[in-house]
Design an enzyme around this catalytic site. Structure first.
Site, PDB file in Angstrom:
ATOM      1  N   THR A 295      25.949  14.219   1.058  1.00 15.10           N
ATOM      2  CA  THR A 295      24.948  13.157   0.969  1.00 15.10           C
ATOM      3  C   THR A 295      23.510  13.673   1.042  1.00 15.10           C
ATOM      4  O   THR A 295      23.253  14.807   1.439  1.00 15.10           O
ATOM      5  CB  THR A 295      25.135  12.132   2.108  1.00 15.10           C
ATOM      6  OG1 THR A 295      24.831  12.757   3.355  1.00 15.10           O
ATOM      7  CG2 THR A 295      26.544  11.579   2.139  1.00 15.10           C
ATOM      8  N   ASP A 296      22.598  12.772   0.698  1.00 19.63           N
ATOM      9  CA  ASP A 296      21.175  13.054   0.886  1.00 19.63           C
ATOM     10  C   ASP A 296      20.778  12.637   2.298  1.00 19.63           C
ATOM     11  O   ASP A 296      21.631  12.210   3.093  1.00 19.63           O
ATOM     12  CB  ASP A 296      20.331  12.349  -0.184  1.00 19.63           C
ATOM     13  CG  ASP A 296      20.445  10.828  -0.150  1.00 19.63           C
ATOM     14  OD1 ASP A 296      20.914  10.252   0.860  1.00 19.63           O
ATOM     15  OD2 ASP A 296      20.062  10.198  -1.155  1.00 19.63           O
ATOM     16  N   ALA A 297      19.498  12.703   2.625  1.00 22.62           N
ATOM     17  CA  ALA A 297      19.033  12.380   3.977  1.00 22.62           C
ATOM     18  C   ALA A 297      19.298  10.930   4.360  1.00 22.62           C
ATOM     19  O   ALA A 297      19.399  10.601   5.537  1.00 22.62           O
ATOM     20  CB  ALA A 297      17.541  12.689   4.104  1.00 22.62           C
TER      21      ALA A 297
END
Length: 139
Positions: free
Chosen positions: A24-26
């Site tokens: 995932t991203d942040a």
């Protein structure tokens, strides 16, 4: 967005994949490229689940073409079902339809054509015996 089911020639396979932080991203949303990774794992599992290897009889499958549709995001911690179903099986390739679902809701889908290549890079031929092996993987 598609709300219909494509008819398939053979049964399929569903693999469960958990979304981890690395996917995932942040903000906890799955990177777009990881949907392709999830689908690749499911295609490999098609072979592994039957005691086979995706590299067989001197050849292996490589992606030739794909068409993907991103419908909704998957998120950190989700448990996904990744499906793979055979649409066509030809002499040098096969076309698969794959979906990524969360609790039955389609998040991503793609149609992918994979070509059979010999280990030396030449195009391989899927003779009747190889096709039968592939069909057995899907039943």
């Amino acid at each position: 967005m598609r709300a219909f089911k494509i008819p398939y020639l053979w049964g399929g396979l569903s693999v469960k994949i958990r979304v981890y932080y690395e996917d995932t991203d942040a903000g906890g949303v799955v990177y777009h490229s990881n949907y392709l990774n999830f689908c690749e794992r499911a295609r490999s599992e098609l072979f592994f689940s039957k005691g086979e290897s995706p590299v067989f009889e001197g050849g292996h499958f490589v992606v030739r073409r794909l068409e993907a549709e991103f419908l909704k995001p998957a998120r950190l911690g989700d448990l996904l079902d990744v499906t793979v179903e055979l649409k066509t099986l030809k002499n040098t390739s096969m076309t698969l339809f794959q979906q990524v679902l969360r609790d039955g809701e389609v998040l991503f889908e793609m149609t992918v054509q994979v070509a059979y290549l010999m280990l030396d890079g030449r195009i391989g031929r899927l003779d009747a015996r190889k096709k039968e092996r592939i069909e057995r993987l899907l039943t």
